[in-house]
Design a protein around this motif. Structure first.
Motif, PDB file in Angstrom:
ATOM      1  N   ILE B 154       0.841  -1.195   0.000  1.00 25.70           N
ATOM      2  CA  ILE B 154       0.000   0.000   0.000  1.00 25.70           C
ATOM      3  C   ILE B 154       0.879   1.249   0.000  1.00 25.70           C
ATOM      4  CG2 ILE B 154      -1.735   1.299   1.291  1.00 25.70           C
ATOM      5  CD1 ILE B 154      -2.798  -1.375   2.317  1.00 25.70           C
ATOM      6  N   LEU B 155       1.958   1.219   0.807  1.00 25.73           N
ATOM      7  CA  LEU B 155       2.853   2.391   0.878  1.00 25.73           C
ATOM      8  C   LEU B 155       3.494   2.664  -0.469  1.00 25.73           C
ATOM      9  CD1 LEU B 155       4.708   1.820   4.274  1.00 25.73           C
ATOM     10  CD2 LEU B 155       2.730   3.258   3.818  1.00 25.73           C
ATOM     11  N   LYS B 156       3.968   1.595  -1.126  1.00 27.58           N
ATOM     12  CA  LYS B 156       4.710   1.769  -2.378  1.00 27.58           C
ATOM     13  C   LYS B 156       3.785   1.830  -3.590  1.00 27.58           C
ATOM     14  CE  LYS B 156       8.844   1.104  -0.503  1.00 27.58           C
ATOM     15  NZ  LYS B 156       9.783   2.215  -0.328  1.00 27.58           N
ATOM     16  N   GLY B 157       2.549   1.377  -3.428  1.00 25.23           N
ATOM     17  CA  GLY B 157       1.629   1.385  -4.554  1.00 25.23           C
ATOM     18  C   GLY B 157       1.897   0.305  -5.583  1.00 25.23           C
ATOM     19  N   TRP B 158       2.530  -0.803  -5.150  1.00 25.69           N
ATOM     20  CA  TRP B 158       2.750  -1.916  -6.099  1.00 25.69           C
ATOM     21  C   TRP B 158       1.416  -2.504  -6.508  1.00 25.69           C
ATOM     22  CZ3 TRP B 158       6.427  -4.297  -1.969  1.00 25.69           C
ATOM     23  CH2 TRP B 158       7.657  -3.658  -2.023  1.00 25.69           C
ATOM     24  N   PRO B 159       1.264  -2.891  -7.778  1.00 27.70           N
ATOM     25  CA  PRO B 159       0.012  -3.555  -8.180  1.00 27.70           C
ATOM     26  C   PRO B 159      -0.074  -4.936  -7.543  1.00 27.70           C
ATOM     27  CG  PRO B 159       1.521  -3.402 -10.040  1.00 27.70           C
ATOM     28  CD  PRO B 159       2.174  -2.692  -8.909  1.00 27.70           C
ATOM     29  N   LEU B 209      -5.245   3.321   5.558  1.00 25.48           N
ATOM     30  CA  LEU B 209      -3.926   3.698   5.044  1.00 25.48           C
ATOM     31  C   LEU B 209      -4.030   4.220   3.616  1.00 25.48           C
ATOM     32  CD1 LEU B 209      -1.296   0.983   6.014  1.00 25.48           C
ATOM     33  CD2 LEU B 209      -1.217   3.423   6.499  1.00 25.48           C
ATOM     34  N   ALA B 210      -4.762   3.461   2.787  1.00 29.29           N
ATOM     35  CA  ALA B 210      -4.852   3.838   1.374  1.00 29.29           C
ATOM     36  C   ALA B 210      -5.558   5.171   1.217  1.00 29.29           C
ATOM     37  CB  ALA B 210      -5.573   2.752   0.588  1.00 29.29           C
ATOM     38  N   SER B 211      -6.514   5.485   2.113  1.00 27.89           N
ATOM     39  CA  SER B 211      -7.189   6.768   1.915  1.00 27.89           C
ATOM     40  C   SER B 211      -6.414   7.926   2.537  1.00 27.89           C
ATOM     41  CB  SER B 211      -8.643   6.730   2.399  1.00 27.89           C
ATOM     42  OG  SER B 211      -8.818   5.877   3.465  1.00 27.89           O
ATOM     43  N   SER B 212      -5.434   7.639   3.420  1.00 31.24           N
ATOM     44  CA  SER B 212      -4.701   8.767   3.987  1.00 31.24           C
ATOM     45  C   SER B 212      -3.383   9.041   3.262  1.00 31.24           C
ATOM     46  CB  SER B 212      -4.457   8.552   5.479  1.00 31.24           C
ATOM     47  OG  SER B 212      -3.783   7.338   5.683  1.00 31.24           O
ATOM     48  N   ILE B 213      -2.984   8.139   2.369  1.00 34.95           N
ATOM     49  CA  ILE B 213      -1.752   8.388   1.612  1.00 34.95           C
ATOM     50  C   ILE B 213      -2.122   8.959   0.252  1.00 34.95           C
ATOM     51  CG2 ILE B 213       0.278   7.319   0.567  1.00 34.95           C
ATOM     52  CD1 ILE B 213       0.118   5.213   2.763  1.00 34.95           C
ATOM     53  N   LYS B 214      -1.437  10.014  -0.103  1.00 39.65           N
ATOM     54  CA  LYS B 214      -1.730  10.678  -1.368  1.00 39.65           C
ATOM     55  C   LYS B 214      -1.432   9.756  -2.554  1.00 39.65           C
ATOM     56  CE  LYS B 214      -1.488  15.575  -2.318  1.00 39.65           C
ATOM     57  NZ  LYS B 214      -0.578  16.706  -2.226  1.00 39.65           N
ATOM     58  N   ARG B 216      -3.016   7.117  -3.430  1.00 41.33           N
ATOM     59  CA  ARG B 216      -3.519   5.749  -3.320  1.00 41.33           C
ATOM     60  C   ARG B 216      -5.047   5.788  -3.337  1.00 41.33           C
ATOM     61  NH1 ARG B 216       0.581   5.484  -4.371  1.00 41.33           N
ATOM     62  NH2 ARG B 216       2.466   4.767  -3.331  1.00 41.33           N
ATOM     63  N   ASN B 217      -5.611   4.772  -3.977  1.00 43.77           N
ATOM     64  CA  ASN B 217      -7.053   4.682  -4.059  1.00 43.77           C
ATOM     65  C   ASN B 217      -7.526   3.601  -3.080  1.00 43.77           C
ATOM     66  OD1 ASN B 217      -9.613   3.771  -4.769  1.00 43.77           O
ATOM     67  ND2 ASN B 217      -9.326   4.277  -6.919  1.00 43.77           N
ATOM     68  N   PRO B 218      -8.430   3.957  -2.156  1.00 43.11           N
ATOM     69  CA  PRO B 218      -8.834   2.943  -1.162  1.00 43.11           C
ATOM     70  C   PRO B 218      -9.426   1.685  -1.789  1.00 43.11           C
ATOM     71  CG  PRO B 218     -10.187   4.921  -0.992  1.00 43.11           C
ATOM     72  CD  PRO B 218      -9.047   5.246  -1.883  1.00 43.11           C
ATOM     73  N   MET B 219     -10.035   1.828  -2.972  1.00 51.60           N
ATOM     74  CA  MET B 219     -10.654   0.645  -3.572  1.00 51.60           C
ATOM     75  C   MET B 219      -9.598  -0.299  -4.169  1.00 51.60           C
ATOM     76  SD  MET B 219     -13.711  -0.487  -3.812  1.00 51.60           S
ATOM     77  CE  MET B 219     -13.832  -2.217  -4.206  1.00 51.60           C
ATOM     78  N   THR B 220      -8.649   0.253  -4.949  1.00 53.41           N
ATOM     79  CA  THR B 220      -7.671  -0.635  -5.581  1.00 53.41           C
ATOM     80  C   THR B 220      -6.503  -0.965  -4.658  1.00 53.41           C
ATOM     81  OG1 THR B 220      -6.699   1.306  -6.578  1.00 53.41           O
ATOM     82  CG2 THR B 220      -8.102  -0.010  -7.983  1.00 53.41           C
ATOM     83  N   ASP B 221      -6.180  -0.049  -3.726  1.00 54.38           N
ATOM     84  CA  ASP B 221      -5.010  -0.293  -2.881  1.00 54.38           C
ATOM     85  C   ASP B 221      -5.353  -0.730  -1.467  1.00 54.38           C
ATOM     86  OD1 ASP B 221      -3.056   0.574  -4.858  1.00 54.38           O
ATOM     87  OD2 ASP B 221      -3.942   2.548  -4.576  1.00 54.38           O
ATOM     88  N   GLY B 222      -6.548  -0.373  -1.009  1.00 57.71           N
ATOM     89  CA  GLY B 222      -6.884  -0.631   0.392  1.00 57.71           C
ATOM     90  C   GLY B 222      -7.137  -2.084   0.707  1.00 57.71           C
ATOM     91  N   PHE B 223      -7.711  -2.803  -0.229  1.00 57.35           N
ATOM     92  CA  PHE B 223      -7.964  -4.216   0.026  1.00 57.35           C
ATOM     93  C   PHE B 223      -6.724  -5.023  -0.342  1.00 57.35           C
ATOM     94  CE2 PHE B 223     -12.139  -2.356  -0.454  1.00 57.35           C
ATOM     95  CZ  PHE B 223     -12.830  -2.926   0.602  1.00 57.35           C
ATOM     96  N   GLY B 224      -6.750  -6.301  -0.005  1.00 57.35           N
ATOM     97  CA  GLY B 224      -5.632  -7.145  -0.409  1.00 57.35           C
ATOM     98  C   GLY B 224      -4.811  -7.681   0.748  1.00 57.35           C
ATOM     99  N   LEU B 225      -4.945  -7.083   1.933  1.00 56.17           N
ATOM    100  CA  LEU B 225      -4.169  -7.589   3.068  1.00 56.17           C
ATOM    101  C   LEU B 225      -4.567  -9.024   3.414  1.00 56.17           C
ATOM    102  CD1 LEU B 225      -4.039  -4.510   5.479  1.00 56.17           C
ATOM    103  CD2 LEU B 225      -2.236  -5.436   4.067  1.00 56.17           C
ATOM    104  N   ILE B 226      -5.870  -9.295   3.400  1.00 52.00           N
ATOM    105  CA  ILE B 226      -6.354 -10.630   3.735  1.00 52.00           C
ATOM    106  C   ILE B 226      -5.849 -11.647   2.704  1.00 52.00           C
ATOM    107  CG2 ILE B 226      -8.420 -12.008   4.226  1.00 52.00           C
ATOM    108  CD1 ILE B 226      -8.372  -9.703   5.996  1.00 52.00           C
ATOM    109  N   ALA B 227      -5.779 -11.193   1.448  1.00 55.46           N
ATOM    110  CA  ALA B 227      -5.319 -12.094   0.390  1.00 55.46           C
ATOM    111  C   ALA B 227      -3.912 -12.598   0.685  1.00 55.46           C
ATOM    112  CB  ALA B 227      -5.360 -11.381  -0.957  1.00 55.46           C
ATOM    113  N   PHE B 228      -3.029 -11.689   1.100  1.00 53.15           N
ATOM    114  CA  PHE B 228      -1.673 -12.116   1.459  1.00 53.15           C
ATOM    115  C   PHE B 228      -1.716 -13.051   2.655  1.00 53.15           C
ATOM    116  CE2 PHE B 228      -0.547  -8.019  -0.630  1.00 53.15           C
ATOM    117  CZ  PHE B 228       0.185  -8.571  -1.649  1.00 53.15           C
TER     118      PHE B 228
END
Lengths: 262, 244
Positions: B154-159, B209-214, B216-228
């Motif tokens: 999320i911090l780095k914005g990796w896809p 996190l995704a909505s407070s970092i410039k 980053r989009n909460p929809m594309t970047d905010g999810f995904g933690l559970i997946a890992f």
């Protein structure tokens, strides 16, 4: 009286689940962030509600749904039911004989997923973040359909005794292909929905079904073949959620083309 | 007070709707397919009522407690700007919530008995409980690692899909070299690690996190933690199985 002791022991086990989380959160909040928590009273009440809610939820499941669900899984997989009317249990089994098992697997997978609290939590967040583009019910039904298909296929695998990893690898390939065609905004959420579907409600019932099958189907061992249903249940929702997004995108596209034609 | 009550009533009714499908499925199979009466109807109805009440309290508690605290901590860390503390928090959250997870404890014990039957470890109480405990810590560490990786993403914005595809390749690779007995358990362990309390908290953290970092989009970047968190345990558990 007995009810109260069971309730108390459920409460304590839920508390054990919550305490490490509370320690981490409040520890970091006080020592690292060093700021008072806004609405502390409300947050604490919220934690208390979560605790009470999970306790009642687990107690209710153990009292009502689990015994019945496990009993039914055992009855449906019992050779006496499957080969009802036949003189003896045949030595060579046909996967078609287990039709009711597949239907039950799909139905129980679907309905337990709809009731899964962690999926509801993610769906609420997704609706909020997407501004309503993804609806709570749309997501829940898409995930539940995925789990239903996954568990039905998983029981087929146990009955036929085919290796788990081939199914999972094919699933991975499908997921990767879909990733490149699905709308970008759904991808992370779709990956997440694989993990959230299998928790409090689904795991015990599905595990009972898998172990029941593996111990009654001739030639299967519960230790080696009983596992794997959870893996199916966490892979298939990824596909169904992406498919849901692809479908809704396609419908919007079709509508646009139609309105341009006019 | 009255407003509180009507909120509860609304949640209660929607919980009833959520459970209706389970009840329908069970009733159909019990009465029509198996053609047997439902035992202890009174107790079952009582249990269903408890489940509905429990779900109601849980959802209300989520909105009052878990969601706001998860998000406010994400904002606070983003403002503080210390990556080290954020990652340490992410690891503790993943490790701490997994190590005590009842579903994981159950799976670890089953894995130990599979290993004992398969002759991988000695068939004694002590060897089995040591194997189970080792497996539990392995999974907990892997979930901690997963949340750290997810937060970094999320911090780095990796896809996300490159990381997930790499993870899949890891799983496939490990499957080919891991002992056969462990594969089923390893695949299942991915699904059972994420508990009902972890999921909302981790989701709120990611979205916050995704909505407070410039950028980053909460929809594309905010999810995904559970997946890992459901992918890394598969790899780690197979690795654990290979050590014996």
């Amino acid at each position: 009286m007995e009810f109260l002791t069971v309730l108390a022991s459920d409460f304590i086990s839920t508390l054990k689940d919550v305490v490490p989380i509370a320690v981490i959160i409040f520890g970091f909040q006080l020592l690292v962030i060093r700021k008072a928590i806004t609405n502390l009273k409300k947050v604490l009440i919220g934690f208390f509600y979560v605790l009470v809610g999970l306790t009642l939820f687990l107690q209710g499941l153990e009292q009502a749904l689990f015994p019945l669900g496990k009993l039914m899984a055992a009855q449906l997989t019992d050779p006496a039911f499957i080969y009802n009317g036949m003189a003896s249990v045949p030595t060579i089994i046909h996967w078609q004989d287990y039709m009711w098992v597949y239907i039950f697997a799909a139905a129980i997978g679907f309905s337990t997923t709809i009731a899964e609290p962690s999926l509801l939590a993610v769906a609420i967040k997704a609706e909020e973040v997407s501004g309503g583009a993804i609806s709570v019910w749309g997501l829940r039904i898409a995930v539940a359909l995925g789990v239903a298909a996954g568990i039905a296929l998983g029981t087929f695998r146990i009955i036929t005794g085919t290796p788990l990893q081939y199914y999972i690898m094919v699933g991975y390939v499908v997921v990767i292909i879909q990733t490149f065609y699905a709308p970008k905004m759904i991808i992370a959420l779709a990956y997440d929905s694989g993990g959230v579907t299998t928790s409090t409600v689904t795991v015990p019932l599905v595990a009972a079904l898998g172990l029941g099958l593996a111990s009654t189907v001739p030639g299967r061992s519960p230790l080696l073949d009983g596992f794997g249903l959870i893996a199916f249940a966490s892979l298939f929702p990824i596909m169904s959620v992406m498919a849901y997004a692809q479908l809704s995108e396609w419908r919007v596209l079709k509508k646009q083309i139609k309105s341009e034609d006019r | 007070m009255k407003a509180q009550f009507s909120i509860f009533l609304r949640y209660f009714l929607s919980s009833a709707r959520d459970l209706a499908s389970i009840i329908a499925v069970i009733a159909f199979f019990q009465l029509i397919v198996l053609q047997q009466p439902i035992p202890n109807v009174g107790e079952i109805l009582g249990g269903v009522l408890l489940v509905m009440l429990g779900l109601t309290f849980f959802i209300r508690g989520l909105e009052m407690g878990l969601f706001p605290i998860g998000e406010s901590m994400a904002y606070a860390f983003a403002r503080k700007g210390s990556v080290f503390w954020l990652l340490l928090f992410a690891f503790s959250l993943g490790f701490g919530t997994t190590v005590a997870e009842p579903a994981l404890i159950a799976v670890a014990q089953e894995a130990a008995s599979v290993a004992a039957v398969g002759g991988v470890i000695e068939e004694t109480e002590m060897a089995m409980s040591r194997y189970a405990a080792g497996l539990r810590y392995t999974v907990a560490i892997s979930v901690g690692f997963a949340i750290v990786l997810g937060v970094l993403r999320i911090l780095k914005g990796w896809p996300i899909h490159y990381l997930i595809i790499a993870g899949y390749m890891g799983v496939v690779l490990m499957t080919t070299i891991a002992p056969k007995e462990i594969i089923g358990i390893a695949y299942d362990s991915g699904g059972v690690t994420t508990s009902t309390i972890t999921v909302p908290l981790v989701t709120a953290l990611g979205v916050g996190l995704a909505s407070s970092i410039k950028g980053r989009n909460p929809m594309t970047d905010g999810f995904g933690l559970i997946a890992f968190a459901s992918l890394t345990p598969m790899i780690f558990v197979m690795a654990y199985g290979m050590m014996f």
